[in-house]
Write a protein that holds these residues in place. Structure first.
Motif, PDB file in Angstrom:
ATOM      1  N   ARG A 191      -0.959   0.202  -1.132  1.00 36.78           N
ATOM      2  CA  ARG A 191      -1.222  -1.243  -1.169  1.00 36.78           C
ATOM      3  C   ARG A 191      -0.180  -1.885  -2.077  1.00 36.78           C
ATOM      4  NH1 ARG A 191      -6.901  -1.404  -2.679  1.00 36.78           N
ATOM      5  NH2 ARG A 191      -7.282  -1.165  -0.474  1.00 36.78           N
TER       6      ARG A 191
ATOM      7  N   GLU B 273       5.187  -0.762  10.058  1.00 39.41           N
ATOM      8  CA  GLU B 273       4.483  -2.030   9.850  1.00 39.41           C
ATOM      9  C   GLU B 273       3.167  -1.782   9.113  1.00 39.41           C
ATOM     10  OE1 GLU B 273       5.354  -5.243  10.450  1.00 39.41           O
ATOM     11  OE2 GLU B 273       7.321  -4.410  10.946  1.00 39.41           O
ATOM     12  N   PRO B 274       2.783  -2.692   8.216  1.00 38.62           N
ATOM     13  CA  PRO B 274       1.535  -2.501   7.479  1.00 38.62           C
ATOM     14  C   PRO B 274       0.324  -2.537   8.399  1.00 38.62           C
ATOM     15  CG  PRO B 274       2.580  -4.594   6.899  1.00 38.62           C
ATOM     16  CD  PRO B 274       3.486  -3.904   7.849  1.00 38.62           C
ATOM     17  N   THR B 275      -0.700  -1.819   8.001  1.00 37.26           N
ATOM     18  CA  THR B 275      -1.955  -1.774   8.745  1.00 37.26           C
ATOM     19  C   THR B 275      -2.730  -3.071   8.583  1.00 37.26           C
ATOM     20  OG1 THR B 275      -2.040   0.568   8.176  1.00 37.26           O
ATOM     21  CG2 THR B 275      -4.037  -0.380   9.068  1.00 37.26           C
TER      22      THR B 275
ATOM     23  N   VAL C 293       9.023  -1.314   4.825  1.00 37.11           N
ATOM     24  CA  VAL C 293       8.681  -1.233   6.244  1.00 37.11           C
ATOM     25  C   VAL C 293       9.551  -0.197   6.959  1.00 37.11           C
ATOM     26  CG1 VAL C 293       8.610  -2.537   8.413  1.00 37.11           C
ATOM     27  CG2 VAL C 293       7.715  -3.556   6.312  1.00 37.11           C
TER      28      VAL C 293
ATOM     29  N   TYR D 199       0.017  10.655   0.387  1.00 35.30           N
ATOM     30  CA  TYR D 199       0.260   9.822   1.564  1.00 35.30           C
ATOM     31  C   TYR D 199       1.490  10.311   2.310  1.00 35.30           C
ATOM     32  CZ  TYR D 199       0.844   5.735   4.536  1.00 35.30           C
ATOM     33  OH  TYR D 199       0.962   4.924   5.627  1.00 35.30           O
TER      34      TYR D 199
ATOM     35  N   LEU E  43       7.682   3.103   5.831  1.00 36.67           N
ATOM     36  CA  LEU E  43       6.271   3.258   6.171  1.00 36.67           C
ATOM     37  C   LEU E  43       5.872   2.686   7.525  1.00 36.67           C
ATOM     38  CD1 LEU E  43       4.751   2.273   2.709  1.00 36.67           C
ATOM     39  CD2 LEU E  43       5.250   4.576   3.576  1.00 36.67           C
TER      40      LEU E  43
ATOM     41  N   GLU F 284      -1.164  -3.555   3.196  1.00 37.83           N
ATOM     42  CA  GLU F 284      -1.763  -2.235   3.038  1.00 37.83           C
ATOM     43  C   GLU F 284      -1.325  -1.332   4.177  1.00 37.83           C
ATOM     44  OE1 GLU F 284      -5.950  -2.108   1.619  1.00 37.83           O
ATOM     45  OE2 GLU F 284      -6.293  -1.147   3.552  1.00 37.83           O
ATOM     46  N   TRP F 285      -1.024  -0.090   3.847  1.00 34.71           N
ATOM     47  CA  TRP F 285      -0.714   0.941   4.836  1.00 34.71           C
ATOM     48  C   TRP F 285      -1.785   1.996   4.736  1.00 34.71           C
ATOM     49  CZ3 TRP F 285       2.938  -1.816   2.328  1.00 34.71           C
ATOM     50  CH2 TRP F 285       3.989  -2.340   3.088  1.00 34.71           C
ATOM     51  N   TYR F 286      -2.474   2.238   5.839  1.00 36.07           N
ATOM     52  CA  TYR F 286      -3.515   3.252   5.911  1.00 36.07           C
ATOM     53  C   TYR F 286      -3.350   3.936   7.250  1.00 36.07           C
ATOM     54  CZ  TYR F 286      -8.147   5.319   6.421  1.00 36.07           C
ATOM     55  OH  TYR F 286      -9.182   6.191   6.620  1.00 36.07           O
ATOM     56  N   HIS F 287      -3.126   5.214   7.206  1.00 42.59           N
ATOM     57  CA  HIS F 287      -2.872   5.962   8.434  1.00 42.59           C
ATOM     58  C   HIS F 287      -3.649   7.261   8.352  1.00 42.59           C
ATOM     59  CE1 HIS F 287      -0.633   6.900  12.019  1.00 42.59           C
ATOM     60  NE2 HIS F 287      -0.221   8.029  11.505  1.00 42.59           N
TER      61      HIS F 287
ATOM     62  N   ASN G  37       1.506  11.988   6.167  1.00 39.78           N
ATOM     63  CA  ASN G  37       2.135  11.194   7.218  1.00 39.78           C
ATOM     64  C   ASN G  37       3.555  11.645   7.559  1.00 39.78           C
ATOM     65  OD1 ASN G  37       0.142   8.953   7.877  1.00 39.78           O
ATOM     66  ND2 ASN G  37       0.132   9.005   5.655  1.00 39.78           N
TER      67      ASN G  37
END
Length: 117
Positions: free
Chosen positions: A101, A60-62, A55, A33, A58, A86-89, A37
């Protein structure tokens, strides 16, 4: 016998013990990850950190959601529940992209998972 090493905290080290397979997999997914990113590999994310620290690293969370008895709750939950972020980018449109997560309680990370979606 395996050498005792410091348990990975996803970019750093924590307490002295031999990491199990799941911890090694989580660490590898976190590093994936970070690379995907543009986050420095020296970044440390761990259980017990304040959500604000996550935060800062990473963004703000997705996604934010709650679970109750292991199921995602639609709308406002009543009774005991768990809060998850969850963070998904996936800016490069990769077929399988990494995600992070976390379960939070009172603004503190209680559980940390990483994987690919």
């Amino acid at each position: 016998m395996a050498d005792a090493t410091r348990t990975p905290t996803l970019g750093g080290t924590d307490n002295l013990k031999v990491p199990d397979a799941k911890e090694r997999e989580t660490q590898a997914d976190m590093q994936y990850y970070f690379r995907a990113n543009g986050i420095p590999a020296s970044t440390v994310l761990r259980v017990g950190m304040n959500l604000d620290e996550f935060v800062k690293v990473l963004g703000e969370p997705t996604k934010r959601y709650q679970t109750q008895k292991g199921r995602v709750v639609n709308g406002k939950s009543e009774g005991p529940h768990e809060d998850w972020l969850e963070w998904y980018h996936n800016p490069r449109g990769m077929h399988v992209a990494p995600l992070i997560r976390v379960r939070i309680e009172d603004g503190v990370i209680q559980e940390l998972r990483a994987g690919r979606l």
